[in-house]
Scaffold this motif. Sequence first.
Motif, PDB file in Angstrom:
ATOM      1  N   LYS A  34      57.418  17.983  71.681  1.00  0.00           N
ATOM      2  CA  LYS A  34      57.613  19.169  70.857  1.00  0.00           C
ATOM      3  C   LYS A  34      56.673  19.104  69.660  1.00  0.00           C
ATOM      4  CE  LYS A  34      61.139  19.284  68.149  1.00  0.00           C
ATOM      5  NZ  LYS A  34      62.520  19.224  67.675  1.00  0.00           N
ATOM      6  N   PHE A  35      55.904  20.200  69.445  1.00  0.00           N
ATOM      7  CA  PHE A  35      54.905  20.208  68.388  1.00  0.00           C
ATOM      8  C   PHE A  35      54.904  21.563  67.672  1.00  0.00           C
ATOM      9  CE2 PHE A  35      53.366  17.521  71.864  1.00  0.00           C
ATOM     10  CZ  PHE A  35      53.153  16.314  71.206  1.00  0.00           C
ATOM     11  N   LEU A  36      54.473  21.550  66.427  1.00  0.00           N
ATOM     12  CA  LEU A  36      54.159  22.778  65.714  1.00  0.00           C
ATOM     13  C   LEU A  36      53.014  23.476  66.428  1.00  0.00           C
ATOM     14  CD1 LEU A  36      54.291  24.472  62.947  1.00  0.00           C
ATOM     15  CD2 LEU A  36      52.437  22.961  62.219  1.00  0.00           C
ATOM     16  N   GLY A  37      53.092  24.808  66.572  1.00  0.00           N
ATOM     17  CA  GLY A  37      52.038  25.536  67.250  1.00  0.00           C
ATOM     18  C   GLY A  37      51.755  26.877  66.615  1.00  0.00           C
ATOM     19  N   GLY A  38      50.822  27.608  67.225  1.00  0.00           N
ATOM     20  CA  GLY A  38      50.365  28.900  66.725  1.00  0.00           C
ATOM     21  C   GLY A  38      49.000  28.755  66.091  1.00  0.00           C
ATOM     22  N   SER A  39      48.020  29.561  66.526  1.00  0.00           N
ATOM     23  CA  SER A  39      46.636  29.311  66.140  1.00  0.00           C
ATOM     24  C   SER A  39      46.411  29.380  64.634  1.00  0.00           C
ATOM     25  CB  SER A  39      45.703  30.286  66.867  1.00  0.00           C
ATOM     26  OG  SER A  39      45.977  31.620  66.488  1.00  0.00           O
ATOM     27  N   ALA A  40      46.901  30.417  63.975  1.00  0.00           N
ATOM     28  CA  ALA A  40      46.666  30.514  62.532  1.00  0.00           C
ATOM     29  C   ALA A  40      47.314  29.347  61.791  1.00  0.00           C
ATOM     30  CB  ALA A  40      47.217  31.845  62.013  1.00  0.00           C
ATOM     31  N   THR A  41      48.477  28.938  62.248  1.00  0.00           N
ATOM     32  CA  THR A  41      49.170  27.806  61.634  1.00  0.00           C
ATOM     33  C   THR A  41      48.394  26.515  61.856  1.00  0.00           C
ATOM     34  OG1 THR A  41      51.266  28.936  61.995  1.00  0.00           O
ATOM     35  CG2 THR A  41      51.358  26.579  61.520  1.00  0.00           C
ATOM     36  N   ASN A  42      47.883  26.326  63.055  1.00  0.00           N
ATOM     37  CA  ASN A  42      47.113  25.122  63.342  1.00  0.00           C
ATOM     38  C   ASN A  42      45.825  25.058  62.521  1.00  0.00           C
ATOM     39  OD1 ASN A  42      48.800  23.818  65.146  1.00  0.00           O
ATOM     40  ND2 ASN A  42      47.923  24.818  66.946  1.00  0.00           N
ATOM     41  N   VAL A  43      45.213  26.210  62.254  1.00  0.00           N
ATOM     42  CA  VAL A  43      44.018  26.209  61.406  1.00  0.00           C
ATOM     43  C   VAL A  43      44.371  25.706  60.001  1.00  0.00           C
ATOM     44  CG1 VAL A  43      42.310  27.689  60.275  1.00  0.00           C
ATOM     45  CG2 VAL A  43      42.787  27.981  62.707  1.00  0.00           C
ATOM     46  N   ALA A  44      45.517  26.136  59.480  1.00  0.00           N
ATOM     47  CA  ALA A  44      45.954  25.650  58.167  1.00  0.00           C
ATOM     48  C   ALA A  44      46.191  24.151  58.194  1.00  0.00           C
ATOM     49  CB  ALA A  44      47.222  26.384  57.731  1.00  0.00           C
ATOM     50  N   VAL A  45      46.793  23.650  59.276  1.00  0.00           N
ATOM     51  CA  VAL A  45      47.008  22.207  59.421  1.00  0.00           C
ATOM     52  C   VAL A  45      45.670  21.472  59.462  1.00  0.00           C
ATOM     53  CG1 VAL A  45      47.880  20.404  60.962  1.00  0.00           C
ATOM     54  CG2 VAL A  45      49.248  22.464  60.538  1.00  0.00           C
ATOM     55  N   ALA A  46      44.733  22.004  60.251  1.00  0.00           N
ATOM     56  CA  ALA A  46      43.433  21.351  60.390  1.00  0.00           C
ATOM     57  C   ALA A  46      42.708  21.262  59.057  1.00  0.00           C
ATOM     58  CB  ALA A  46      42.583  22.110  61.410  1.00  0.00           C
ATOM     59  N   VAL A  78      51.177  21.589  54.452  1.00  0.00           N
ATOM     60  CA  VAL A  78      50.848  23.009  54.432  1.00  0.00           C
ATOM     61  C   VAL A  78      51.982  23.733  53.707  1.00  0.00           C
ATOM     62  CG1 VAL A  78      50.471  25.076  55.833  1.00  0.00           C
ATOM     63  CG2 VAL A  78      49.536  22.866  56.585  1.00  0.00           C
ATOM     64  N   ASP A  79      51.644  24.520  52.706  1.00  0.00           N
ATOM     65  CA  ASP A  79      52.651  25.225  51.917  1.00  0.00           C
ATOM     66  C   ASP A  79      53.361  26.259  52.800  1.00  0.00           C
ATOM     67  OD1 ASP A  79      54.075  26.762  50.005  1.00  0.00           O
ATOM     68  OD2 ASP A  79      52.595  26.280  48.467  1.00  0.00           O
ATOM     69  N   ALA A 301      41.601  22.877  70.363  1.00  0.00           N
ATOM     70  CA  ALA A 301      40.256  22.511  69.924  1.00  0.00           C
ATOM     71  C   ALA A 301      39.652  23.608  69.058  1.00  0.00           C
ATOM     72  CB  ALA A 301      39.369  22.235  71.130  1.00  0.00           C
ATOM     73  N   GLY A 302      39.902  24.867  69.414  1.00  0.00           N
ATOM     74  CA  GLY A 302      39.378  25.972  68.624  1.00  0.00           C
ATOM     75  C   GLY A 302      40.001  26.046  67.243  1.00  0.00           C
ATOM     76  N   ASP A 303      41.260  25.648  67.130  1.00  0.00           N
ATOM     77  CA  ASP A 303      41.918  25.644  65.820  1.00  0.00           C
ATOM     78  C   ASP A 303      41.357  24.528  64.935  1.00  0.00           C
ATOM     79  OD1 ASP A 303      43.468  27.673  66.906  1.00  0.00           O
ATOM     80  OD2 ASP A 303      45.046  26.288  67.530  1.00  0.00           O
ATOM     81  N   ALA A 304      41.092  23.377  65.523  1.00  0.00           N
ATOM     82  CA  ALA A 304      40.443  22.300  64.772  1.00  0.00           C
ATOM     83  C   ALA A 304      39.058  22.732  64.318  1.00  0.00           C
ATOM     84  CB  ALA A 304      40.355  21.043  65.633  1.00  0.00           C
ATOM     85  N   PHE A 305      38.333  23.418  65.206  1.00  0.00           N
ATOM     86  CA  PHE A 305      37.030  23.973  64.857  1.00  0.00           C
ATOM     87  C   PHE A 305      37.180  24.894  63.645  1.00  0.00           C
ATOM     88  CE2 PHE A 305      33.776  27.189  64.953  1.00  0.00           C
ATOM     89  CZ  PHE A 305      32.624  26.565  65.403  1.00  0.00           C
ATOM     90  N   GLY A 306      38.214  25.753  63.675  1.00  0.00           N
ATOM     91  CA  GLY A 306      38.411  26.699  62.593  1.00  0.00           C
ATOM     92  C   GLY A 306      38.705  26.030  61.265  1.00  0.00           C
ATOM     93  N   GLY A 307      39.580  25.027  61.260  1.00  0.00           N
ATOM     94  CA  GLY A 307      39.879  24.319  60.025  1.00  0.00           C
ATOM     95  C   GLY A 307      38.660  23.602  59.472  1.00  0.00           C
ATOM     96  N   ALA A 308      37.857  23.016  60.375  1.00  0.00           N
ATOM     97  CA  ALA A 308      36.648  22.325  59.938  1.00  0.00           C
ATOM     98  C   ALA A 308      35.582  23.317  59.473  1.00  0.00           C
ATOM     99  CB  ALA A 308      36.113  21.456  61.074  1.00  0.00           C
ATOM    100  N   ALA A 338      48.055  16.537  71.985  1.00  0.00           N
ATOM    101  CA  ALA A 338      48.725  17.560  71.185  1.00  0.00           C
ATOM    102  C   ALA A 338      47.712  18.458  70.491  1.00  0.00           C
ATOM    103  CB  ALA A 338      49.638  16.901  70.169  1.00  0.00           C
ATOM    104  N   CYS A 339      48.212  19.426  69.714  1.00  0.00           N
ATOM    105  CA  CYS A 339      47.362  20.301  68.898  1.00  0.00           C
ATOM    106  C   CYS A 339      47.518  19.954  67.423  1.00  0.00           C
ATOM    107  CB  CYS A 339      47.710  21.762  69.132  1.00  0.00           C
ATOM    108  SG  CYS A 339      47.193  22.401  70.736  1.00  0.00           S
ATOM    109  N   SER A 340      48.627  20.360  66.811  1.00  0.00           N
ATOM    110  CA  SER A 340      48.776  20.183  65.371  1.00  0.00           C
ATOM    111  C   SER A 340      48.687  18.719  64.952  1.00  0.00           C
ATOM    112  CB  SER A 340      50.102  20.793  64.910  1.00  0.00           C
ATOM    113  OG  SER A 340      51.186  20.290  65.674  1.00  0.00           O
ATOM    114  N   SER A 341      49.441  17.866  65.617  1.00  0.00           N
ATOM    115  CA  SER A 341      49.427  16.455  65.222  1.00  0.00           C
ATOM    116  C   SER A 341      48.134  15.750  65.609  1.00  0.00           C
ATOM    117  CB  SER A 341      50.620  15.722  65.848  1.00  0.00           C
ATOM    118  OG  SER A 341      50.558  15.781  67.259  1.00  0.00           O
TER     119      SER A 341
END
Length: 370
Positions: A34-46, A78-79, A301-308, A338-341
């Motif tokens: 079980k992981f946190l998900g959702g692209s916009a959320t993952n970008v904030a995490v990244a 993440v706030d 991977a795209g969300d990590a790209f976005g955060g970076a 995983a994605c977020s973690s």
Amino acid sequence: MPEPYDVITMGRIGVDLYPLRTGVPLAQVDTFGKFLGGSATNVAVAAARLGRRTAVITRTGRDAFGDYLHHALREFEVDDRWVTPVDRWPTPVTFCEIFPPDDFPLYFYRQPKAPDLEIHPRELDLDAIGSARIFWMTGTGLCEEPSRAATLTALRARGEAREHSPEERPSGRRPGTAITVFDLDWRPMFWKAPADDSRPDGPVDHDSHDSHDDPRVLMAAARPLYEQALRHATVAVGNLDECEVAVGEREPYAAARALLAAGPELAVVKQGPKGVLAVHRDGTVAEVPPVAVEVVNGLGAGDAFGGALCHGLLAGWDLARVMRYANAAGAIVAARLACSSAMPYAREVVQVLGGGPVPTPGTLPPEAAL
């Protein structure tokens, strides 16, 4: 006045349930993570993993999964002050199947409606959105009301903030300037055909085709909204399918030129195994190949790209360096389950950029480093 956020994202959140066995269909999987998900959320995490002060604007159900997501956001630093509950709809969950290296089907459970589409304009902190160094929004946020109106309201607030800024209009990559990123994020299953069933090329035979699933209809419904959003964006990011939805072009350079003509100052076109193309209105071009890794799960991977990408733009790096860094961050997540973690810390990205292997999570100190 409070210090502005480095990055505020707005969009999807949910619980990702990933099989702990890969290479088998979902029907045969008996254990999940079980992981946190959702692209916009993952970008904030990244971006937070890379040392940036981030927040996300979204909504969950008023349920145990919603509680879990708040806890996870806080753990990722993440706030979550703008993550609010919706009484009527449950927190969405997403399952995936994992067939490396390039087949990762997703199963979204967002019916009858996801809470993150219940963001209302009146709930937005427009001062915080206007002052953030980067505001990141997505195409999915435009698919349904009231999220659509809220997203466009936030974009207008960004435009007004830039107009009243003492700085010259931002380039999309200088440090300290207001950057608005439109993640084209095309998910046709979230869109509905127009009520009048209109089409650019005439009616569809209802006996031979389900008009509500016709990609031409969905793309035609989305494009005017994408055009509105592009007028307010300084950066547009998307793959070739998403570029076709937004501007009707699939050839990378033609897509980049069309995106720039629509409003943004920087177009980032992701080409999968061919890498990424970035074109700036000032004539700067960067085309960077992907980082070779053994893919475990391409999702995230795209969300990590976005955060970076956000991290590099805020640092004021040259365009080629930003793209190399973002590619490396995406590759690290693709090599993890995983994605977020799985989002990398800066020192992990630096190791991979230097030709080293993708580190096992937790084996390198997490201190931020450029």
